[in-house]
Design an enzyme around this catalytic site. Structure first.
Site, mmCIF file in Angstrom:
data_model
loop_
_atom_site.group_PDB
_atom_site.id
_atom_site.type_symbol
_atom_site.label_atom_id
_atom_site.label_comp_id
_atom_site.label_asym_id
_atom_site.label_seq_id
_atom_site.Cartn_x
_atom_site.Cartn_y
_atom_site.Cartn_z
ATOM 1 N N SER A 182 0.832 -0.996 -0.065
ATOM 2 C CA SER A 182 -0.012 0.029 -0.046
ATOM 3 C C SER A 182 0.816 1.260 -0.002
ATOM 4 C CB SER A 182 -1.004 0.072 1.161
ATOM 5 O OG SER A 182 -1.317 1.267 1.586
ATOM 6 N N TYR B 75 -2.565 -0.542 10.103
ATOM 7 C CA TYR B 75 -2.421 -0.662 8.828
ATOM 8 C C TYR B 75 -1.089 -0.234 8.059
ATOM 9 C CZ TYR B 75 -4.162 -1.280 3.805
ATOM 10 O OH TYR B 75 -4.455 -1.533 2.643
HETATM 11 P P1 NAD Z 1 -11.731 -6.148 -0.054
HETATM 12 O O1 NAD Z 1 -12.305 -6.169 1.430
HETATM 13 O O2 NAD Z 1 -12.655 -5.821 -1.079
HETATM 14 O O3 NAD Z 1 -11.169 -7.445 -0.145
HETATM 15 C C1 NAD Z 1 -10.475 -8.373 0.972
HETATM 16 C C2 NAD Z 1 -10.907 -9.819 0.842
HETATM 17 O O4 NAD Z 1 -10.172 -10.480 1.807
HETATM 18 C C3 NAD Z 1 -12.455 -9.919 1.271
HETATM 19 O O5 NAD Z 1 -13.002 -10.774 0.209
HETATM 20 C C4 NAD Z 1 -12.365 -10.598 2.551
HETATM 21 O O6 NAD Z 1 -13.469 -11.599 2.791
HETATM 22 C C5 NAD Z 1 -10.981 -11.431 2.393
HETATM 23 N N1 NAD Z 1 -10.309 -11.557 3.722
HETATM 24 C C6 NAD Z 1 -10.516 -11.164 5.041
HETATM 25 N N2 NAD Z 1 -9.887 -11.753 5.784
HETATM 26 C C7 NAD Z 1 -9.496 -13.012 5.418
HETATM 27 C C8 NAD Z 1 -8.525 -14.126 5.772
HETATM 28 N N3 NAD Z 1 -8.375 -14.167 7.065
HETATM 29 N N4 NAD Z 1 -8.626 -14.926 5.033
HETATM 30 C C9 NAD Z 1 -8.934 -15.124 3.657
HETATM 31 N N5 NAD Z 1 -9.458 -14.064 3.247
HETATM 32 C C10 NAD Z 1 -9.825 -13.033 4.048
HETATM 33 O O7 NAD Z 1 -10.379 -5.181 -0.100
HETATM 34 P P2 NAD Z 1 -9.794 -4.572 -1.109
HETATM 35 O O8 NAD Z 1 -9.768 -3.130 -1.070
HETATM 36 O O9 NAD Z 1 -10.147 -5.266 -2.579
HETATM 37 O O10 NAD Z 1 -8.403 -5.070 -0.936
HETATM 38 C C11 NAD Z 1 -7.465 -6.199 -1.493
HETATM 39 C C12 NAD Z 1 -6.050 -5.948 -1.037
HETATM 40 O O11 NAD Z 1 -5.572 -4.598 -1.305
HETATM 41 C C13 NAD Z 1 -5.966 -5.571 0.547
HETATM 42 O O12 NAD Z 1 -4.716 -6.421 0.842
HETATM 43 C C14 NAD Z 1 -5.763 -4.264 0.769
HETATM 44 O O13 NAD Z 1 -4.977 -4.158 2.011
HETATM 45 C C15 NAD Z 1 -5.095 -3.653 -0.420
HETATM 46 N N6 NAD Z 1 -5.106 -2.305 -0.734
HETATM 47 C C16 NAD Z 1 -6.341 -1.909 -0.886
HETATM 48 C C17 NAD Z 1 -6.276 -0.389 -1.266
HETATM 49 C C18 NAD Z 1 -7.545 0.108 -1.555
HETATM 50 O O14 NAD Z 1 -7.614 1.455 -1.758
HETATM 51 N N7 NAD Z 1 -8.903 -0.389 -1.661
HETATM 52 C C19 NAD Z 1 -5.238 0.407 -1.449
HETATM 53 C C20 NAD Z 1 -4.068 -0.292 -1.044
HETATM 54 C C21 NAD Z 1 -3.949 -1.683 -0.703
#
Ligand code: NAD
Length: 277
Positions: free
Chosen positions: A161, A174
């Site tokens: 991130s 985070y």
């Molecule tokens: P999201 O919440 O849509 O997806 C995360 C998924 O992980 C969910 O489907 C959830 O059920 C699953 N999950 C949670 N705990 C779990 C576990 N213990 N075991 C297995 N699965 C599990 O989130 P997103 O925004 O699509 O994020 C995906 C990745 O990108 C994450 O690592 C997040 O930190 C990272 N990220 C997101 C952003 C953003 O702006 N959305 C920015 C930087 C990084």
């Protein structure tokens, strides 16, 4: 990219990684979608299968070794050995988040119910976030990378991130956990360098997803002040779309990146390059 690799994606029921899974399936790869939320993983797998791809949705917890081992058995039985692992599961927790960006001198005196300063952060919340993002990257790697050692064309893609480069206010857990993911990406790239497994990471900027929607937008869809601050700090002046992560993912998982390992690629509309002045 070589056709018909077996690709395991964790957090694949989520917004960003479901998009990556669908894009990789379109390239002809066999996709195993792992998620704590089985319904979400199966829904994405069904969509891929209906559009002519090959996918399976599996319930798995990235924090439980036994759950990952049985997921691996199912992947191996269905699609063979894992070639590529995308560690997408991750997220934040309110107990690891302060109410305000800055501590003010009178915050401790005039505290109202639910107001959280740095001093109120709950170790349980901090631990949840470190576990989900860091241990949740390390454990699936321990299980699935066993398939990759000594095999050609294998790689791991972690999801870091912007917070890993410079922490955002309010979310120390985070930020620290994603810094650990970036650091681990470099460590693992070096560790696996003699056995042919490349390890890289995406560092997405800001994408509107369920995790951050209430932080960045109001009920009427307008931006919160934090949402506005982010857009102002992003030279391209917008949030990213999940599809913006696809090109870098395809590249890092392909033979075109065969001499690329240990990099963390910002996909952020210029956020990390901009000083704000
Ligand atoms: P999201 O919440 O849509 O997806 C995360 C998924 O992980 C969910 O489907 C959830 O059920 C699953 N999950 C949670 N705990 C779990 C576990 N213990 N075991 C297995 N699965 C599990 O989130 P997103 O925004 O699509 O994020 C995906 C990745 O990108 C994450 O690592 C997040 O930190 C990272 N990220 C997101 C952003 C953003 O702006 N959305 C920015 C930087 C990084």
């Amino acid at each position: 990219m070589q056709i018909n690799k077996t690709i395991v994606v964790t957090g694949a029921g989520g917004v960003l990684c479901s998009t990556l899974a669908e894009a990789l399936a379109k390239q002809g790869h066999k996709i195993a979608l792992l998620d704590l939320n089985k319904t979400a993983a199966v829904k994405v797998a069904d969509k891929i299968n209906k559009s002519g791809g090959l996918a399976i949705g599996i319930q798995a917890n990235v924090l439980e070794k036994d759950s990952l081992i049985s997921a691996k058995e199912e992947v191996n039985a269905t699609f063979g050995k894992c070639d590529i692992l995308i560690n997408g599961a991750g997220g934040n927790h309110p107990l690891g988040t302060t109410t305000n960006p800055f501590l003010e001198a009178d915050d401790l005196m005039n505290k109202t119910e639910g107001f959280k300063t740095f001093f109120d952060l709950d170790p349980k919340g901090i631990q949840f976030v470190f576990n989900l993002n860091f241990i949740g990257t390390l454990l699936p790697t321990q299980i699935f990378a066993q398939d990759m050692v000594g095999k050609k064309g294998c790689s791991i893609l972690n999801v870091s991130s912007m917070n890993a480069f410079t922490p955002l206010t309010k979310i120390p857990a985070y930020s620290g956990a994603k810094a650990a993911v970036s650091n681990f990406t470099q460590w693992l790239a070096v560790h696996f360098s003699k056995v042919g497994v490349r390890v890289n990471a995406l560092a997405p900027g800001f994408f509107l997803t369920e995790q951050n929607r209430t932080l960045l937008t109001n009920n009427d869809g307008s931006l919160t002040s934090r949402g506005n601050q982010i857009i102002e700090q992003t030279p391209m002046g917008k949030f990213g779309e999940p599809e913006d992560l696809v090109g870098t993912t395809l590249w890092l998982c392909s033979e075109g990146a065969s001499f690329v390992t240990g990099v963390v690629v910002p996909i952020d509309g210029g956020f990390s390059a901009y000083s704000g002045v």
